[in-house]
Design a protein around this motif. Structure first.
Motif, short mmCIF file in Angstrom:
data_model
loop_
_atom_site.label_atom_id
_atom_site.label_comp_id
_atom_site.label_asym_id
_atom_site.label_seq_id
_atom_site.Cartn_x
_atom_site.Cartn_y
_atom_site.Cartn_z
N PHE A 153 0.83 -1.21 0.00
CA PHE A 153 0.00 0.00 0.00
C PHE A 153 0.86 1.26 0.00
N GLY A 154 1.97 1.24 -0.74
CA GLY A 154 2.87 2.38 -0.81
C GLY A 154 2.21 3.64 -1.36
N TRP A 155 1.17 3.46 -2.15
CA TRP A 155 0.46 4.61 -2.72
C TRP A 155 -0.19 5.46 -1.65
N VAL A 156 -0.39 4.92 -0.45
CA VAL A 156 -1.01 5.67 0.64
C VAL A 156 -0.14 6.88 1.02
N TRP A 157 1.17 6.76 0.85
CA TRP A 157 2.09 7.83 1.21
C TRP A 157 2.14 8.97 0.20
N GLU A 158 1.66 8.72 -1.01
CA GLU A 158 1.82 9.68 -2.10
C GLU A 158 1.36 11.11 -1.80
N PRO A 159 0.22 11.32 -1.15
CA PRO A 159 -0.20 12.71 -0.90
C PRO A 159 0.72 13.49 0.05
N ILE A 160 1.42 12.78 0.93
CA ILE A 160 2.26 13.50 1.91
C ILE A 160 3.75 13.38 1.64
N LEU A 161 4.14 12.71 0.55
CA LEU A 161 5.56 12.54 0.26
C LEU A 161 6.31 13.87 0.14
N PRO A 162 5.79 14.89 -0.56
CA PRO A 162 6.54 16.15 -0.62
C PRO A 162 6.79 16.77 0.76
N ASP A 163 5.83 16.65 1.67
CA ASP A 163 6.02 17.19 3.02
C ASP A 163 7.05 16.38 3.81
N LEU A 164 7.05 15.06 3.63
CA LEU A 164 8.05 14.22 4.31
C LEU A 164 9.45 14.51 3.79
N ILE A 165 9.58 14.72 2.48
CA ILE A 165 10.88 15.04 1.90
C ILE A 165 11.38 16.38 2.42
N LYS A 166 10.48 17.34 2.53
CA LYS A 166 10.86 18.65 3.08
C LYS A 166 11.38 18.48 4.51
N LEU A 167 10.72 17.65 5.30
CA LEU A 167 11.14 17.41 6.67
C LEU A 167 12.53 16.78 6.73
N VAL A 168 12.79 15.80 5.88
CA VAL A 168 14.10 15.15 5.84
C VAL A 168 15.17 16.15 5.41
N ASN A 169 14.87 17.00 4.44
CA ASN A 169 15.86 17.96 3.95
C ASN A 169 16.13 19.09 4.92
N MET A 170 15.28 19.29 5.90
CA MET A 170 15.51 20.32 6.90
C MET A 170 16.72 19.99 7.78
N ILE A 171 17.13 18.74 7.76
CA ILE A 171 18.25 18.28 8.56
C ILE A 171 19.59 18.73 7.96
N GLU A 172 19.57 19.15 6.69
CA GLU A 172 20.80 19.53 6.01
C GLU A 172 21.54 20.62 6.78
N SER A 173 22.84 20.62 6.62
CA SER A 173 23.62 21.67 7.27
C SER A 173 23.53 22.95 6.44
N LYS A 174 23.75 24.09 7.09
CA LYS A 174 23.66 25.37 6.41
C LYS A 174 24.69 25.48 5.29
N SER A 175 25.89 24.96 5.51
CA SER A 175 26.93 25.07 4.49
C SER A 175 26.57 24.28 3.23
N ILE A 176 25.94 23.13 3.37
CA ILE A 176 25.51 22.37 2.21
C ILE A 176 24.37 23.11 1.51
N GLY A 177 23.47 23.67 2.28
CA GLY A 177 22.36 24.43 1.69
C GLY A 177 22.84 25.65 0.93
N ASP A 178 23.86 26.32 1.45
CA ASP A 178 24.39 27.51 0.77
C ASP A 178 25.11 27.15 -0.53
N ALA A 179 25.63 25.94 -0.62
CA ALA A 179 26.38 25.53 -1.81
C ALA A 179 25.52 24.81 -2.83
N SER A 180 24.22 24.77 -2.63
CA SER A 180 23.34 24.09 -3.58
C SER A 180 23.45 24.73 -4.94
#
Length: 127
Positions: free
Chosen positions: A23-50
């Motif tokens: 039932f992986g399709w159940v996650w589809e509506p909230i995947l962008p929000d989950l990805i945003k949450l995971v990417n918030m963990i990035e360090s500032k220096s990595i974010g500045d060099a994107s």
């Protein structure tokens, strides 16, 4: 490569979870929000060099009149890229309203909320 990994790894992980779990399709509506949450963990220096921030700033500078001192005015900018560069072209095009052409680029649909500034789905599909 660390910047590229940071940019696309959360999206790839989310896709893997979606495909591998029952039932992986159940996650589809909230995947962008989950990805945003995971990417918030990035360090500032990595974010500045994107890389997408650099290409977006460059396109904005060109559209704002870069080159006027040399007698050139650019009215249309097209951003192209292949593979990971195609992903950058997609992001840059969506953030600047420039036309983007991507060849085998990773999709930015799932990661769109983690970019700075976030990208709307409609802009990904029109530029």
């Amino acid at each position: 490569w660390i910047v590229n990994m940071q940019l696309w790894s959360a999206s790839g992980l989310a896709q893997a979870v979606k495909w591998l779990t029952p039932f992986g399709w159940v996650w589809e509506p909230i995947l962008p929000d989950l990805i945003k949450l995971v990417n918030m963990i990035e360090s500032k220096s990595i974010g500045d060099a994107s890389y997408y921030k650099i290409t977006t700033q460059f396109v904005n500078d060109v559209m704002a009149g870069y080159g006027k001192e040399f007698g050139k005015q650019f009215s249309t900018v097209r951003v192209t890229g292949a593979s990971l560069g195609g992903g950058l072209a997609i992001i840059t095009g969506a953030q600047t309203d420039a036309f983007a052409i991507a060849i085998s680029g990773p999709g930015a649909t799932l990661s769109r909320k983690s970019f700075d500034p976030p990208v709307e789905l409609e802009k990904l599909n029109t530029q």
